[in-house]
Design an enzyme around this catalytic site. Structure first.
Site, PDB file in Angstrom:
ATOM      1  N   GLU A   1       0.819  -1.199   0.000  1.00  0.00           N
ATOM      2  CA  GLU A   1       0.000   0.000   0.000  1.00  0.00           C
ATOM      3  C   GLU A   1       0.856   1.253   0.000  1.00  0.00           C
ATOM      4  O   GLU A   1       1.930   1.276   0.578  1.00  0.00           O
ATOM      5  CB  GLU A   1      -0.830   0.054   1.288  1.00  0.00           C
ATOM      6  CG  GLU A   1      -1.638  -1.163   1.547  1.00  0.00           C
ATOM      7  CD  GLU A   1      -2.129  -1.204   2.982  1.00  0.00           C
ATOM      8  OE1 GLU A   1      -3.043  -1.976   3.243  1.00  0.00           O
ATOM      9  OE2 GLU A   1      -1.599  -0.481   3.827  1.00  0.00           O
TER      10      GLU A   1
ATOM     11  N   CYS B   1       2.977   8.131   2.195  1.00  0.00           N
ATOM     12  CA  CYS B   1       3.394   7.109   3.148  1.00  0.00           C
ATOM     13  C   CYS B   1       3.771   5.866   2.344  1.00  0.00           C
ATOM     14  O   CYS B   1       2.940   5.293   1.637  1.00  0.00           O
ATOM     15  CB  CYS B   1       2.225   6.845   4.095  1.00  0.00           C
ATOM     16  SG  CYS B   1       2.590   5.613   5.324  1.00  0.00           S
TER      17      CYS B   1
ATOM     18  N   CYS C   1       5.371  -7.611   7.734  1.00  0.00           N
ATOM     19  CA  CYS C   1       6.456  -7.228   8.649  1.00  0.00           C
ATOM     20  C   CYS C   1       6.761  -8.408   9.550  1.00  0.00           C
ATOM     21  O   CYS C   1       5.846  -9.097  10.009  1.00  0.00           O
ATOM     22  CB  CYS C   1       6.021  -6.019   9.489  1.00  0.00           C
ATOM     23  SG  CYS C   1       7.349  -5.378  10.541  1.00  0.00           S
TER      24      CYS C   1
ATOM     25  N   CYS D   1       4.533  -6.296  16.509  1.00  0.00           N
ATOM     26  CA  CYS D   1       4.026  -5.326  17.481  1.00  0.00           C
ATOM     27  C   CYS D   1       2.547  -5.638  17.716  1.00  0.00           C
ATOM     28  O   CYS D   1       1.796  -5.834  16.760  1.00  0.00           O
ATOM     29  CB  CYS D   1       4.202  -3.908  16.961  1.00  0.00           C
ATOM     30  SG  CYS D   1       5.934  -3.516  16.644  1.00  0.00           S
TER      31      CYS D   1
ATOM     32  N   CYS E   1      -0.350  -3.644  15.981  1.00  0.00           N
ATOM     33  CA  CYS E   1      -0.209  -3.316  14.557  1.00  0.00           C
ATOM     34  C   CYS E   1      -0.744  -4.440  13.681  1.00  0.00           C
ATOM     35  O   CYS E   1      -0.373  -5.598  13.839  1.00  0.00           O
ATOM     36  CB  CYS E   1       1.259  -3.067  14.224  1.00  0.00           C
ATOM     37  SG  CYS E   1       1.539  -2.836  12.458  1.00  0.00           S
TER      38      CYS E   1
ATOM     39  N   CYS F   1      -2.257   1.703   8.182  1.00  0.00           N
ATOM     40  CA  CYS F   1      -1.277   0.685   7.837  1.00  0.00           C
ATOM     41  C   CYS F   1      -1.820  -0.748   7.787  1.00  0.00           C
ATOM     42  O   CYS F   1      -2.299  -1.276   8.773  1.00  0.00           O
ATOM     43  CB  CYS F   1      -0.203   0.799   8.918  1.00  0.00           C
ATOM     44  SG  CYS F   1       1.170  -0.251   8.753  1.00  0.00           S
TER      45      CYS F   1
HETATM   46  N1  SAH Z   1       7.792  -0.386  11.050  1.00  0.00           N
HETATM   47  C1  SAH Z   1       7.998   0.980  11.240  1.00  0.00           C
HETATM   48  C2  SAH Z   1       7.225   1.874  10.287  1.00  0.00           C
HETATM   49  C3  SAH Z   1       5.829   1.487   9.928  1.00  0.00           C
HETATM   50  S1  SAH Z   1       4.583   1.659  11.136  1.00  0.00           S
HETATM   51  C4  SAH Z   1       7.672   1.356  12.671  1.00  0.00           C
HETATM   52  O1  SAH Z   1       7.112   0.557  13.391  1.00  0.00           O
HETATM   53  O2  SAH Z   1       8.049   2.465  13.061  1.00  0.00           O
HETATM   54  C5  SAH Z   1       4.309   3.417  11.235  1.00  0.00           C
HETATM   55  C6  SAH Z   1       3.736   3.856  12.583  1.00  0.00           C
HETATM   56  O3  SAH Z   1       2.372   3.455  12.744  1.00  0.00           O
HETATM   57  C7  SAH Z   1       4.498   3.288  13.748  1.00  0.00           C
HETATM   58  O4  SAH Z   1       4.720   4.256  14.741  1.00  0.00           O
HETATM   59  C8  SAH Z   1       3.539   2.228  14.241  1.00  0.00           C
HETATM   60  O5  SAH Z   1       3.819   1.896  15.560  1.00  0.00           O
HETATM   61  C9  SAH Z   1       2.204   2.897  14.039  1.00  0.00           C
HETATM   62  N2  SAH Z   1       1.052   1.988  14.042  1.00  0.00           N
HETATM   63  C10 SAH Z   1       0.996   0.714  13.614  1.00  0.00           C
HETATM   64  N3  SAH Z   1      -0.254   0.212  13.799  1.00  0.00           N
HETATM   65  C11 SAH Z   1      -0.998   1.181  14.347  1.00  0.00           C
HETATM   66  C12 SAH Z   1      -2.374   1.269  14.756  1.00  0.00           C
HETATM   67  N4  SAH Z   1      -3.223   0.251  14.615  1.00  0.00           N
HETATM   68  N5  SAH Z   1      -2.808   2.453  15.274  1.00  0.00           N
HETATM   69  C13 SAH Z   1      -1.965   3.493  15.380  1.00  0.00           C
HETATM   70  N6  SAH Z   1      -0.662   3.469  15.016  1.00  0.00           N
HETATM   71  C14 SAH Z   1      -0.183   2.331  14.503  1.00  0.00           C
HETATM   72 FE1  SF4 Z   2       6.226  -3.881  11.856  1.00  0.00          FE
HETATM   73 FE2  SF4 Z   2       3.905  -2.803  12.505  1.00  0.00          FE
HETATM   74 FE3  SF4 Z   2       5.789  -3.112  14.358  1.00  0.00          FE
HETATM   75 FE4  SF4 Z   2       6.130  -1.269  12.422  1.00  0.00          FE
HETATM   76  S1  SF4 Z   2       4.534  -1.257  14.016  1.00  0.00           S
HETATM   77  S2  SF4 Z   2       7.643  -2.755  13.174  1.00  0.00           S
HETATM   78  S3  SF4 Z   2       5.109  -2.309  10.707  1.00  0.00           S
HETATM   79  S4  SF4 Z   2       4.724  -4.761  13.268  1.00  0.00           S
END
Ligand code: SAH
Ligand code: SF4
Length: 387
Positions: free
Chosen positions: A113, A126, A133, A137, A140, A362
């Site tokens: 995306e 973005c 990934c 997390c 996420c 995301c």
């Molecule tokens: N992997 C990298 C970049 C992609 S995620 C990282 O983790 O930094 C980009 C941002 O979106 C990160 O700060 C991540 O923690 C946040 N993010 C992911 N899922 C989310 C969600 N469901 N609600 C809000 N922020 C989210």
């Molecule tokens: Fe991966 Fe999502 Fe964690 Fe970013 S926030 S490192 S995209 S699992």
């Protein structure tokens, strides 16, 4: 730390997608040296590569026949051997707030995306760095997707080229761009695919091409400590850190990579980030999760942790997805948290959710499309069973 290594199954990542079966090799994603080499193979001097660079990355031209500064025979020879193709767009959605999201299919069928977020004084794209990934997390959605591979530099640059096409923004304008900024905040962990990301960003930053300056590019990482310094020294882009918690106990759960690179180690790497100054601050992202990390005491602890680091804090309302184990903090809680951080002198804007009606967060659209295909399959099997 074996427990942590198993969280990062690097062997599960394919380095390159399988080549497109009948497609011509694509020139998008080649750097200057590679483009020069590709032309040398068909007997062309280096200055032709500079001209071609201009057509591909400054003009965005996709048809060799239109590259009028090149001799007709060369244009024909290039068209026979190469393409300047873009990723296939499988969905192009526009939100009522102007946010636009493209679901793109790569040559091997995997989907990624890219999201464009227009604002008054800028337009931010973005960009994704991986399919899925490997880091899990807990909040996420991308982290729950099983298939993971690194994107190639071509696929990363391709997202920017495609967005420029769709926004009608060729040749690369100097000012008032609809696509003025890039954030590596799409799917994937950019510092786990550093080589391709670095190559792609260098192409994007080149002054005679797409020409988006390093000051307008932000790379977000969940905290891959060993790569942070190289990223700053080599690319000089803005850094964003997905902090999300103020104790290792909580961060170990939210961002499991923390067990390998705990908060103190991460902040140490931030303090040493090349080029860091009050004019170039690190952004700390903090997702607001009800009852998990959102108390006033945690806001005060955050302020103490950041002491001495030129920083801003980005408070992100949690974007819930079906089956998510968390809820978003209330607006009042977010406000109180933000006020404490602000009072300590850190800018702490709350990120306004954008494009909710088109699942712009995301990883959501890709999952939605997979669900759709699964539903199609069920319908087909049911129809076959009835026949
Ligand atoms: N992997 C990298 C970049 C992609 S995620 C990282 O983790 O930094 C980009 C941002 O979106 C990160 O700060 C991540 O923690 C946040 N993010 C992911 N899922 C989310 C969600 N469901 N609600 C809000 N922020 C989210
Ligand atoms: Fe991966 Fe999502 Fe964690 Fe970013 S926030 S490192 S995209 S699992």
């Amino acid at each position: 730390m074996p427990a942590v290594q198993s969280l990062v199954p690097e062997t599960a990542i394919l380095e390159r997608p399988p080549a497109a079966p009948a497609g011509l090799p694509c020139l998008v994603g080649l750097d200057r040296a590679e483009l020069t080499a590709a032309l040398a193979e068909i007997g062309q001097p280096a200055f032709r590569a500079r001209q071609l660079w201009h057509w591909i990355y400054h003009r965005g031209e996709q048809d060799f026949a239109q590259m009028t500064t090149l001799a007709k025979e060369l244009r024909a020879a290039l068209a026979e051997r190469f393409s300047v193709a873009r990723p296939d767009v499988t969905k192009d959605l526009q939100s009522i707030d102007g946010t636009r999201k493209w679901l793109l299919r790569c040559d091997d069928g995997s989907e990624i995306e890219a999201v464009h977020i227009p604002e008054e004084d800028r337009g931010t794209l973005c960009v994704s760095s991986q399919v899925g990934c490997t880091l899990t997390c807990r909040f996420c959605h991308t982290g729950t997707q099983k298939l993971v591979r690194n994107l190639t530099a071509a696929e990363i640059v391709g997202q920017v080229m495609l967005a420029r096409d769709k926004l009608g923004e060729w040749p690369s304008p100097k000012d008032e761009r609809l696509l003025s900024n890039i954030v590596m905040m799409g799917m994937g962990e950019p510092l786990y695919n550093y080589d391709a990301v670095a190559k792609a960003l260098k192409i994007v930053m080149d002054h005679e091409g797409i020409a988006i300056s390093k000051r307008r590019i932000t790379l977000s990482t969940s905290g891959v400590v060993p790569m942070i310094e190289q990223c700053g020294a080599e690319l000089g882009v803005n850094l964003a850190i997905s902090l999300h918690a103020v104790t290792d106990e909580v961060r170990d759960v939210l961002v499991p990579l923390n067990r390998k690179y705990p908060i103190a180690m991460l902040l140490d790497a931030c303090r040493r980030y090349p080029g860091l100054s009050n004019a170039r601050r690190i952004t700390f992202e903090y997702v607001m999760l009800k009852g998990v990390n959102d108390s006033p005491a945690e806001a005060r602890a955050l302020v103490r942790l950041l002491e001495g680091i030129p920083a801003k804090v980005n408070l992100i309302p949690f974007n819930a997805w079906p089956g998510a184990p968390y809820e978003c903090s209330s607006a009042a809680t977010i406000q109180t948290f933000g006020d404490i951080v602000n009072a300590a002198g850190y800018a702490s804007p709350v990120r306004t959710p954008r494009g909710r009606d088109i699942l712009a967060a995301c990883g959501q659209l890709r999952s939605e499309s997979q669900k759709e295909r699964a539903a199609d399959r069920v319908r087909r099997l049911a129809a076959e069973a009835m026949a």
